[in-house]
Design a protein around this motif. Structure first.
Motif, short mmCIF file in Angstrom:
data_model
loop_
_atom_site.label_atom_id
_atom_site.label_comp_id
_atom_site.label_asym_id
_atom_site.label_seq_id
_atom_site.Cartn_x
_atom_site.Cartn_y
_atom_site.Cartn_z
N ARG A 2 0.83 -1.20 0.00
CA ARG A 2 0.00 0.00 0.00
C ARG A 2 0.87 1.26 0.00
O ARG A 2 0.60 2.19 -0.74
CB ARG A 2 -0.93 0.00 1.21
N ALA A 5 2.43 1.77 -3.42
CA ALA A 5 1.41 2.16 -4.40
C ALA A 5 0.96 3.60 -4.18
O ALA A 5 0.78 4.35 -5.15
CB ALA A 5 0.21 1.21 -4.32
N GLN A 6 0.80 3.99 -2.93
CA GLN A 6 0.38 5.37 -2.64
C GLN A 6 1.45 6.37 -3.08
O GLN A 6 1.13 7.44 -3.62
CB GLN A 6 0.07 5.54 -1.14
N ARG A 9 1.34 6.65 -6.80
CA ARG A 9 0.17 7.47 -7.20
C ARG A 9 0.51 8.95 -7.18
O ARG A 9 0.02 9.71 -8.00
CB ARG A 9 -0.99 7.25 -6.22
N ALA A 47 3.73 -3.73 -5.98
CA ALA A 47 2.79 -2.66 -5.64
C ALA A 47 1.76 -2.46 -6.76
O ALA A 47 0.57 -2.25 -6.49
CB ALA A 47 3.54 -1.35 -5.38
N LEU A 48 2.19 -2.56 -8.01
CA LEU A 48 1.26 -2.40 -9.13
C LEU A 48 0.28 -3.56 -9.21
O LEU A 48 -0.92 -3.35 -9.43
CB LEU A 48 2.03 -2.25 -10.44
N TRP A 50 -0.64 -5.35 -6.67
CA TRP A 50 -1.51 -5.13 -5.50
C TRP A 50 -2.59 -4.11 -5.85
O TRP A 50 -3.76 -4.31 -5.53
CB TRP A 50 -0.66 -4.66 -4.31
N ALA A 51 -2.21 -3.02 -6.51
CA ALA A 51 -3.17 -1.97 -6.88
C ALA A 51 -4.24 -2.53 -7.84
O ALA A 51 -5.43 -2.22 -7.70
CB ALA A 51 -2.45 -0.78 -7.51
N PRO A 96 -1.98 4.49 -9.65
CA PRO A 96 -0.58 4.08 -9.71
C PRO A 96 -0.23 3.38 -11.01
O PRO A 96 0.92 3.45 -11.47
CB PRO A 96 -0.42 3.14 -8.51
#
Length: 167
Positions: A2, A5-6, A9, A47-48, A50-51, A96
């Protein structure tokens, strides 16, 4: 994931550093190196993905909570979720996946492949949900692509430029 990813973004991939991810996640630096021996590209990839999973879960949740089981109600639910997130972030953070695509897709084949998987992870539940709501299967894929493209366009252009003038 998270935290990474944040940051992506808000800052893109190249603007997000490993130390910043560790700080944002409130994690020891050694743990990042332990769990992500592939370095930044590995954590960005995770992360991508996960997003993409988060977006898929939002679609499934939106479908399960619909009062009116229509495609337009699902789309309104998706738009409302994004509108709330963007408003809370004061439009300082986008998607993201788009941030990573704009920032690194031309330079990293691995991230291009990851982006494809992440978008597919979002696309398929949307297409399946549209079929569940009565859209013919042969049209659901095309409609899902249009919906995602329209959402991303709105994110890229921002709140004041998302709609063409009606003059």
């Amino acid at each position: 994931m998270r935290s990474a990813a944040q940051l992506i973004r808000r800052k893109g991939v190249s603007g997000t550093g490993m130390r910043e991810i560790v700080t944002e996640a409130d994690a020891p630096r050694g743990s990042l190196q332990h769990y992500f021996p592939g370095g930044k590209e590995e954590i960005v990839s995770d992360a991508l993905l996960w997003a993409g999973d988060v977006m898929a879960r939002q679609i499934r949740r939106g479908l399960s909570e619909l009062k009116s089981r229509t495609p337009s109600a699902l789309l309104a639910s998706i738009v409302d979720t994004w509108r709330r997130e963007l408003t809370e972030a004061q439009f300082s953070a986008g998607c993201p996946l788009v941030a990573a695509a704009a920032d690194t897709a031309a330079t990293s084949e691995q991230l291009r492949q990851v982006l494809r998987r992440a978008f597919d992870g979002w696309f398929q539940p949307l297409s399946d949900s549209l079929v569940d709501l009565g859209v013919p299967p042969e049209r659901a894929d095309d409609l899902a692509v249009v919906v995602i493209a329209a959402l991303e366009r709105a994110l890229i252009l921002g709140p004041d430029q998302a709609r063409p003038d009606s003059d």
